[in-house]
Design a protein around this motif. Sequence first.
Motif, PDB file in Angstrom:
ATOM      1  N   ALA A  42      -9.506  -4.406   3.256  1.00  0.00           N
ATOM      2  CA  ALA A  42      -9.256  -3.047   2.761  1.00  0.00           C
ATOM      3  C   ALA A  42      -9.187  -3.068   1.240  1.00  0.00           C
ATOM      4  CB  ALA A  42      -7.949  -2.521   3.340  1.00  0.00           C
ATOM      5  N   THR A  43      -9.908  -2.161   0.603  1.00  0.00           N
ATOM      6  CA  THR A  43      -9.930  -2.100  -0.867  1.00  0.00           C
ATOM      7  C   THR A  43      -9.685  -0.686  -1.387  1.00  0.00           C
ATOM      8  OG1 THR A  43     -12.348  -1.833  -0.775  1.00  0.00           O
ATOM      9  CG2 THR A  43     -11.476  -4.068  -1.124  1.00  0.00           C
ATOM     10  N   HIS A  44      -9.519   0.266  -0.490  1.00  0.00           N
ATOM     11  CA  HIS A  44      -9.258   1.634  -0.934  1.00  0.00           C
ATOM     12  C   HIS A  44      -8.315   2.298   0.058  1.00  0.00           C
ATOM     13  CE1 HIS A  44      -9.948   5.925  -1.830  1.00  0.00           C
ATOM     14  NE2 HIS A  44     -10.201   5.493  -3.053  1.00  0.00           N
ATOM     15  N   ALA A 111      -1.699  -6.479   0.585  1.00  0.00           N
ATOM     16  CA  ALA A 111      -1.855  -5.527   1.691  1.00  0.00           C
ATOM     17  C   ALA A 111      -2.665  -6.124   2.842  1.00  0.00           C
ATOM     18  CB  ALA A 111      -2.520  -4.256   1.186  1.00  0.00           C
ATOM     19  N   ASN A 112      -3.614  -7.024   2.542  1.00  0.00           N
ATOM     20  CA  ASN A 112      -4.471  -7.610   3.573  1.00  0.00           C
ATOM     21  C   ASN A 112      -3.958  -8.933   4.113  1.00  0.00           C
ATOM     22  OD1 ASN A 112      -7.320  -6.076   3.771  1.00  0.00           O
ATOM     23  ND2 ASN A 112      -6.581  -5.969   1.645  1.00  0.00           N
ATOM     24  N   LEU A 113      -2.900  -9.460   3.509  1.00  0.00           N
ATOM     25  CA  LEU A 113      -2.421 -10.792   3.866  1.00  0.00           C
ATOM     26  C   LEU A 113      -1.959 -10.839   5.328  1.00  0.00           C
ATOM     27  CD1 LEU A 113      -2.175 -13.398   2.146  1.00  0.00           C
ATOM     28  CD2 LEU A 113       0.259 -12.862   1.892  1.00  0.00           C
ATOM     29  N   ALA A 121      -4.463  -3.181   7.400  1.00  0.00           N
ATOM     30  CA  ALA A 121      -3.840  -3.490   6.107  1.00  0.00           C
ATOM     31  C   ALA A 121      -2.621  -2.614   5.858  1.00  0.00           C
ATOM     32  CB  ALA A 121      -4.852  -3.300   4.986  1.00  0.00           C
ATOM     33  N   ALA A 122      -1.663  -3.167   5.144  1.00  0.00           N
ATOM     34  CA  ALA A 122      -0.420  -2.452   4.863  1.00  0.00           C
ATOM     35  C   ALA A 122      -0.688  -1.243   3.970  1.00  0.00           C
ATOM     36  CB  ALA A 122       0.581  -3.392   4.189  1.00  0.00           C
ATOM     37  N   PRO A 123       0.063  -0.187   4.146  1.00  0.00           N
ATOM     38  CA  PRO A 123      -0.099   0.973   3.254  1.00  0.00           C
ATOM     39  C   PRO A 123       0.374   0.653   1.844  1.00  0.00           C
ATOM     40  CG  PRO A 123       1.799   1.263   4.683  1.00  0.00           C
ATOM     41  CD  PRO A 123       1.101   0.020   5.165  1.00  0.00           C
ATOM     42  N   ALA A 221       1.384 -10.734  -4.700  1.00  0.00           N
ATOM     43  CA  ALA A 221       0.408 -10.837  -3.615  1.00  0.00           C
ATOM     44  C   ALA A 221       0.962 -11.587  -2.419  1.00  0.00           C
ATOM     45  CB  ALA A 221      -0.850 -11.534  -4.123  1.00  0.00           C
ATOM     46  N   GLY A 222       2.154 -12.168  -2.577  1.00  0.00           N
ATOM     47  CA  GLY A 222       2.775 -12.883  -1.485  1.00  0.00           C
ATOM     48  C   GLY A 222       2.319 -14.319  -1.352  1.00  0.00           C
ATOM     49  N   LEU A 223       1.717 -14.884  -2.421  1.00  0.00           N
ATOM     50  CA  LEU A 223       1.169 -16.236  -2.339  1.00  0.00           C
ATOM     51  C   LEU A 223       2.206 -17.312  -2.627  1.00  0.00           C
ATOM     52  CD1 LEU A 223      -2.264 -15.650  -4.107  1.00  0.00           C
ATOM     53  CD2 LEU A 223      -1.713 -15.564  -1.677  1.00  0.00           C
ATOM     54  N   ALA A 224       3.193 -16.990  -3.475  1.00  0.00           N
ATOM     55  CA  ALA A 224       4.208 -17.992  -3.819  1.00  0.00           C
ATOM     56  C   ALA A 224       5.439 -17.267  -4.351  1.00  0.00           C
ATOM     57  CB  ALA A 224       3.671 -18.977  -4.860  1.00  0.00           C
ATOM     58  N   ASP A 225       6.435 -17.091  -3.497  1.00  0.00           N
ATOM     59  CA  ASP A 225       7.633 -16.347  -3.896  1.00  0.00           C
ATOM     60  C   ASP A 225       8.405 -17.027  -5.018  1.00  0.00           C
ATOM     61  OD1 ASP A 225       7.077 -14.424  -2.046  1.00  0.00           O
ATOM     62  OD2 ASP A 225       8.392 -15.259  -0.493  1.00  0.00           O
TER      63      ASP A 225
END
Length: 344
Positions: A42-44, A111-113, A121-123, A221-225
């Motif tokens: 999702a990109t939009h 959102a896509n993770l 995808a998350a809103p 982005a949720g990659l490394a808190d």
Amino acid sequence: MNGGGNRIRGAWWSAAAWTAGVLATLVAMPLAAAGRLPDEMATHWGSNGHPDDSMPFWAVPLFPAGLWAVTVLALALTVRWTGAAARSWAGVVLLSGGVLLTGAQASIVHANLDRTTWADAAPVGFEVVVVLAASAAAGLLGHLAGRRATSAETARTGGTTDRTADGTAGGPNEGTTGGPRLDVPAGERFAWLSRTVNPWLQLTATLFGLAATAGVGAAAAGLADVLWAVAPALAITGVAVSACSTVQALVTPKGLEVAFGPFGWPVRRWHLDAIESARSEQRTPAQVGGWGYRLSGLGTTVMLRRGDCLVVHPRKGSDFAVSVDDAERGAALLNSMTARPADR
């Protein structure tokens, strides 16, 4: 040392580092999470905050990277064609654009993770406001820095240094005491301005700022808190180095003002009554203990480049020195003003 050349060289190196770093961040974020992202992302998102359009995974790193590359190329050509008129706005475009694209990429990845399809995808909502606010703040900082640098350059080339009453240049002469002095006609008021930039410290500050921006993006982005804790430290270090990368010395009938950093803050001031004398002195980083804001047996030295320094000997406290061009003229003007109590 050519102060103008240092300013331009430092700005170009910093711009190049920021450009390359943003480009790498835009590409690296989705690639780092490749195993946790759907093949179609999702990109939009529509007005209701839910996804309504998508791109294949391979396009997610390439599209914003390409957009960034085109933006930077267009900016570089504009600066080349129009010169100083566009240079003052280059920082606005680079900072705000880099933060905007990095924030948008972080939002898309987050959102896509761990989603199966792009439709799941998350809103998004509040994230958009944060990214836009951060981009606007970055653009404002770039505008303030560019305006200050342009104003300082205009003042330096436009005649803020000393002039005699008939308009010819008045050079420094050795006074009987207290160092060099200028022949300042009675009733005349003068100002002297000099600005120095250390391109390596400027580049270092840019790299710390870039690392902080990339860290915040990756954490968002949720990659490394853990990067939420690291990014502030990187940002603070970058701000501290930036404050030591640029210095501006201004002599007016009020006294001496030394401003630090691209925004001219913080500022140290000495009223004429607090200054006993001023002089020009050759100093090196080895003598004062390194680069930046240094304390040593010589007093306080703001060391941005080896060589000529404006040294102020206050009536109370230790000497203060700042490495700026044309220091002898600034010292001479200060000595002339401190010897004329009627002008204070």
